[in-house]
Scaffold this motif. Sequence first.
Motif, PDB file in Angstrom:
ATOM      1  N   ASN A   4     -60.090 -46.222  88.508  1.00  0.00           N
ATOM      2  CA  ASN A   4     -59.770 -46.228  87.078  1.00  0.00           C
ATOM      3  C   ASN A   4     -58.580 -45.317  86.778  1.00  0.00           C
ATOM      4  O   ASN A   4     -58.490 -44.200  87.297  1.00  0.00           O
ATOM      5  CB  ASN A   4     -60.978 -45.768  86.263  1.00  0.00           C
ATOM      6  N   ILE A   5     -57.689 -45.794  85.920  1.00  0.00           N
ATOM      7  CA  ILE A   5     -56.535 -45.018  85.474  1.00  0.00           C
ATOM      8  C   ILE A   5     -56.503 -45.049  83.943  1.00  0.00           C
ATOM      9  O   ILE A   5     -56.688 -46.110  83.325  1.00  0.00           O
ATOM     10  CB  ILE A   5     -55.213 -45.594  86.026  1.00  0.00           C
ATOM     11  N   THR A   6     -56.256 -43.877  83.337  1.00  0.00           N
ATOM     12  CA  THR A   6     -56.132 -43.780  81.880  1.00  0.00           C
ATOM     13  C   THR A   6     -54.839 -43.048  81.536  1.00  0.00           C
ATOM     14  O   THR A   6     -54.576 -41.956  82.060  1.00  0.00           O
ATOM     15  CB  THR A   6     -57.319 -43.016  81.270  1.00  0.00           C
ATOM     16  N   ILE A   7     -54.027 -43.670  80.675  1.00  0.00           N
ATOM     17  CA  ILE A   7     -52.791 -43.043  80.197  1.00  0.00           C
ATOM     18  C   ILE A   7     -52.946 -42.787  78.700  1.00  0.00           C
ATOM     19  O   ILE A   7     -53.286 -43.697  77.928  1.00  0.00           O
ATOM     20  CB  ILE A   7     -51.567 -43.937  80.463  1.00  0.00           C
ATOM     21  N   GLU A   8     -52.691 -41.523  78.283  1.00  0.00           N
ATOM     22  CA  GLU A   8     -52.839 -41.132  76.879  1.00  0.00           C
ATOM     23  C   GLU A   8     -51.565 -40.461  76.389  1.00  0.00           C
ATOM     24  O   GLU A   8     -50.808 -39.881  77.174  1.00  0.00           O
ATOM     25  CB  GLU A   8     -54.009 -40.156  76.726  1.00  0.00           C
ATOM     26  N   GLN A   9     -51.358 -40.520  75.065  1.00  0.00           N
ATOM     27  CA  GLN A   9     -50.249 -39.805  74.442  1.00  0.00           C
ATOM     28  C   GLN A   9     -50.616 -38.338  74.240  1.00  0.00           C
ATOM     29  O   GLN A   9     -51.776 -38.004  74.001  1.00  0.00           O
ATOM     30  CB  GLN A   9     -49.917 -40.408  73.079  1.00  0.00           C
ATOM     31  N   ILE A  10     -49.598 -37.475  74.373  1.00  0.00           N
ATOM     32  CA  ILE A  10     -49.756 -36.078  73.973  1.00  0.00           C
ATOM     33  C   ILE A  10     -49.023 -35.921  72.648  1.00  0.00           C
ATOM     34  O   ILE A  10     -47.800 -36.016  72.581  1.00  0.00           O
ATOM     35  CB  ILE A  10     -49.163 -35.120  75.024  1.00  0.00           C
ATOM     36  N   GLU A  11     -49.774 -35.719  71.548  1.00  0.00           N
ATOM     37  CA  GLU A  11     -49.150 -35.660  70.227  1.00  0.00           C
ATOM     38  C   GLU A  11     -48.371 -34.365  70.072  1.00  0.00           C
ATOM     39  O   GLU A  11     -48.861 -33.282  70.392  1.00  0.00           O
ATOM     40  CB  GLU A  11     -50.209 -35.760  69.127  1.00  0.00           C
ATOM     41  N   GLU A  12     -47.144 -34.450  69.611  1.00  0.00           N
ATOM     42  CA  GLU A  12     -46.297 -33.288  69.386  1.00  0.00           C
ATOM     43  C   GLU A  12     -45.972 -33.160  67.904  1.00  0.00           C
ATOM     44  O   GLU A  12     -46.181 -34.085  67.115  1.00  0.00           O
ATOM     45  CB  GLU A  12     -45.020 -33.421  70.218  1.00  0.00           C
ATOM     46  N   LYS A  13     -45.427 -31.991  67.519  1.00  0.00           N
ATOM     47  CA  LYS A  13     -45.154 -31.719  66.105  1.00  0.00           C
ATOM     48  C   LYS A  13     -44.195 -32.731  65.506  1.00  0.00           C
ATOM     49  O   LYS A  13     -44.303 -33.098  64.341  1.00  0.00           O
ATOM     50  CB  LYS A  13     -44.590 -30.312  65.949  1.00  0.00           C
ATOM     51  N   LYS A  14     -43.229 -33.170  66.293  1.00  0.00           N
ATOM     52  CA  LYS A  14     -42.221 -34.087  65.768  1.00  0.00           C
ATOM     53  C   LYS A  14     -42.658 -35.542  65.887  1.00  0.00           C
ATOM     54  O   LYS A  14     -41.872 -36.443  65.635  1.00  0.00           O
ATOM     55  CB  LYS A  14     -40.904 -33.898  66.522  1.00  0.00           C
ATOM     56  N   PHE A  15     -43.909 -35.761  66.250  1.00  0.00           N
ATOM     57  CA  PHE A  15     -44.350 -37.135  66.480  1.00  0.00           C
ATOM     58  C   PHE A  15     -44.363 -37.934  65.185  1.00  0.00           C
ATOM     59  O   PHE A  15     -44.848 -37.471  64.146  1.00  0.00           O
ATOM     60  CB  PHE A  15     -45.746 -37.133  67.104  1.00  0.00           C
ATOM     61  N   ASN A  16     -43.826 -39.099  65.233  1.00  0.00           N
ATOM     62  CA  ASN A  16     -43.791 -40.011  64.093  1.00  0.00           C
ATOM     63  C   ASN A  16     -44.757 -41.153  64.376  1.00  0.00           C
ATOM     64  O   ASN A  16     -44.563 -41.907  65.319  1.00  0.00           O
ATOM     65  CB  ASN A  16     -42.373 -40.546  63.914  1.00  0.00           C
ATOM     66  N   PRO A  17     -45.808 -41.293  63.583  1.00  0.00           N
ATOM     67  CA  PRO A  17     -46.807 -42.331  63.875  1.00  0.00           C
ATOM     68  C   PRO A  17     -46.255 -43.741  63.785  1.00  0.00           C
ATOM     69  O   PRO A  17     -46.924 -44.680  64.177  1.00  0.00           O
ATOM     70  CB  PRO A  17     -47.885 -42.083  62.822  1.00  0.00           C
ATOM     71  N   HIS A  18     -45.049 -43.876  63.237  1.00  0.00           N
ATOM     72  CA  HIS A  18     -44.454 -45.210  63.162  1.00  0.00           C
ATOM     73  C   HIS A  18     -43.505 -45.485  64.328  1.00  0.00           C
ATOM     74  O   HIS A  18     -42.792 -46.475  64.329  1.00  0.00           O
ATOM     75  CB  HIS A  18     -43.719 -45.373  61.825  1.00  0.00           C
ATOM     76  N   THR A  19     -43.511 -44.569  65.316  1.00  0.00           N
ATOM     77  CA  THR A  19     -42.658 -44.745  66.487  1.00  0.00           C
ATOM     78  C   THR A  19     -43.244 -45.802  67.423  1.00  0.00           C
ATOM     79  O   THR A  19     -44.450 -45.829  67.654  1.00  0.00           O
ATOM     80  CB  THR A  19     -42.525 -43.418  67.256  1.00  0.00           C
ATOM     81  N   SER A  20     -42.384 -46.653  67.945  1.00  0.00           N
ATOM     82  CA  SER A  20     -42.809 -47.618  68.967  1.00  0.00           C
ATOM     83  C   SER A  20     -42.473 -47.063  70.344  1.00  0.00           C
ATOM     84  O   SER A  20     -41.399 -46.491  70.547  1.00  0.00           O
ATOM     85  CB  SER A  20     -42.098 -48.960  68.764  1.00  0.00           C
ATOM     86  N   GLN A  21     -43.400 -47.236  71.256  1.00  0.00           N
ATOM     87  CA  GLN A  21     -43.217 -46.705  72.602  1.00  0.00           C
ATOM     88  C   GLN A  21     -43.590 -47.771  73.624  1.00  0.00           C
ATOM     89  O   GLN A  21     -44.593 -48.472  73.466  1.00  0.00           O
ATOM     90  CB  GLN A  21     -44.089 -45.467  72.799  1.00  0.00           C
ATOM     91  N   SER A  22     -42.765 -47.904  74.665  1.00  0.00           N
ATOM     92  CA  SER A  22     -43.013 -48.882  75.720  1.00  0.00           C
ATOM     93  C   SER A  22     -43.286 -48.154  77.032  1.00  0.00           C
ATOM     94  O   SER A  22     -42.608 -47.180  77.359  1.00  0.00           O
ATOM     95  CB  SER A  22     -41.796 -49.801  75.884  1.00  0.00           C
ATOM     96  N   ILE A  23     -44.279 -48.629  77.748  1.00  0.00           N
ATOM     97  CA  ILE A  23     -44.598 -48.061  79.065  1.00  0.00           C
ATOM     98  C   ILE A  23     -44.513 -49.175  80.102  1.00  0.00           C
ATOM     99  O   ILE A  23     -45.095 -50.248  79.917  1.00  0.00           O
ATOM    100  CB  ILE A  23     -46.009 -47.445  79.085  1.00  0.00           C
ATOM    101  N   GLU A  24     -43.767 -48.906  81.151  1.00  0.00           N
ATOM    102  CA  GLU A  24     -43.710 -49.834  82.288  1.00  0.00           C
ATOM    103  C   GLU A  24     -44.357 -49.159  83.484  1.00  0.00           C
ATOM    104  O   GLU A  24     -44.202 -47.952  83.695  1.00  0.00           O
ATOM    105  CB  GLU A  24     -42.267 -50.215  82.602  1.00  0.00           C
ATOM    106  N   LEU A  25     -45.078 -49.941  84.249  1.00  0.00           N
ATOM    107  CA  LEU A  25     -45.831 -49.415  85.385  1.00  0.00           C
ATOM    108  C   LEU A  25     -45.404 -50.116  86.666  1.00  0.00           C
ATOM    109  O   LEU A  25     -45.151 -51.325  86.670  1.00  0.00           O
ATOM    110  CB  LEU A  25     -47.334 -49.628  85.172  1.00  0.00           C
ATOM    111  N   GLY A  26     -45.341 -49.364  87.741  1.00  0.00           N
ATOM    112  CA  GLY A  26     -45.042 -49.935  89.050  1.00  0.00           C
ATOM    113  C   GLY A  26     -45.961 -49.347  90.106  1.00  0.00           C
ATOM    114  O   GLY A  26     -46.322 -48.169  90.046  1.00  0.00           O
ATOM    115  N   LEU A  27     -46.361 -50.171  91.068  1.00  0.00           N
ATOM    116  CA  LEU A  27     -47.173 -49.720  92.196  1.00  0.00           C
ATOM    117  C   LEU A  27     -46.353 -49.835  93.475  1.00  0.00           C
ATOM    118  O   LEU A  27     -45.748 -50.881  93.741  1.00  0.00           O
ATOM    119  CB  LEU A  27     -48.440 -50.569  92.332  1.00  0.00           C
TER     120      LEU A  27
END
Length: 404
Positions: free
Chosen positions: A357-380
Amino acid sequence: MSIFFAAVLWILAKGGQQLASTQPMRWNYIAKNASLIINNDIKDHIKGNEILKIIAVPKTKAINWDNIKLSIQSTNNVIFRINNKPFQSARLTDFLTGSLMQDLRLDLCLYSDSDDKKDSEITLLLTKEKDGVIEELDKKIIKWDNKVTNLSFVGLENKQISGYKELSISIHNLGDTVKTDEITLTHEVSNTQLLSSNTPIFYFNGKNIHKSLTLQEILGESMPRELAPNEIISNIKLQLANTNNCTEATVKLVLKHHNMQWVSPTIKWISKNIMLSFQGLPKKELSYKAPLQFKIKNEGDTINASEAILKVWNRNLSGLNISLKVNGKPINVKEAQISLSDLLSTDKVLQKGEAVNITIEQIEEKKFNPHTSQSIELGLYGIYGTQNKLLSKNRTSHLGPSRR
């Protein structure tokens, strides 16, 4: 030419070292005439109507040609010719066409094979007669056959083996009968890493291939036998003996029969068949703060977790840097390579079919904008020695706010 030596016979009296008797003895040694030889470069096997020049005449030595005779003996009633004439025995002077013996040319070739035996053993013999004594000057045995020899490897296209797994080798006889002790099988191995001159070592049926082996030796037969036309041998196994610190190589098998050879398609060998895949990745965009959860499954050979790498591309589409945690391990760079053993806190052994099992989570920072879009790409990636090989990649997983 005769050379005589004087020898002394020592007879020791029993119980001591007393010299009892001496008598000169004559030892007659007939020296071989090294001035006239059957061609050293002559083949030991010929086929069909192949022509051989069989006499070499050194130009630097005077030779007494009187009474020098060439004889041919052949088996199976196969008749051969010298210079286009059927031949058994004759003096060399009978073949002179000029005044110099260096002009002598003797060409050996088939004359007839009336019984259709298709093979024969030829004995060439040079002799000289002097004072009623026949002296052997040189001798050569040549094998001849008129058979069609054609061998082939079967079913080795696009083959790959890993680790110590066996690969079955099949050989098809597409020609006439041929004996197993006349066929050799060897291999050519190349290290594809280019970082070392070492190459892995392989077995044929458990026998080390440090040199060519005959099919008789590989098959473990006490006596050679004939392969029948259209016969297929399928009980030969190719298997790794020693990696020799290599992780990838290519192998070509080579069959040889006298001056003929047949080469197999290239076989790829890898130390391990590392196959990993993503399982359970979401098919739609995730909502804000929702963790990305999935599994990594081992589809190949048993490996240690340290032989696999998860690569994460953290792409913030709004230009802000949003850090992530992968199984609790913080990463704050745009591209991170993480050994699977670091994510599991141990160098776990992954059996074939096992998933983690693998879990990826965000670390919320002070400048974080909840309307920000973020893309994650994964490779094995699988680790092959000093090289990392991409095994699987996913470009569709996203983290971001819920759409309204």
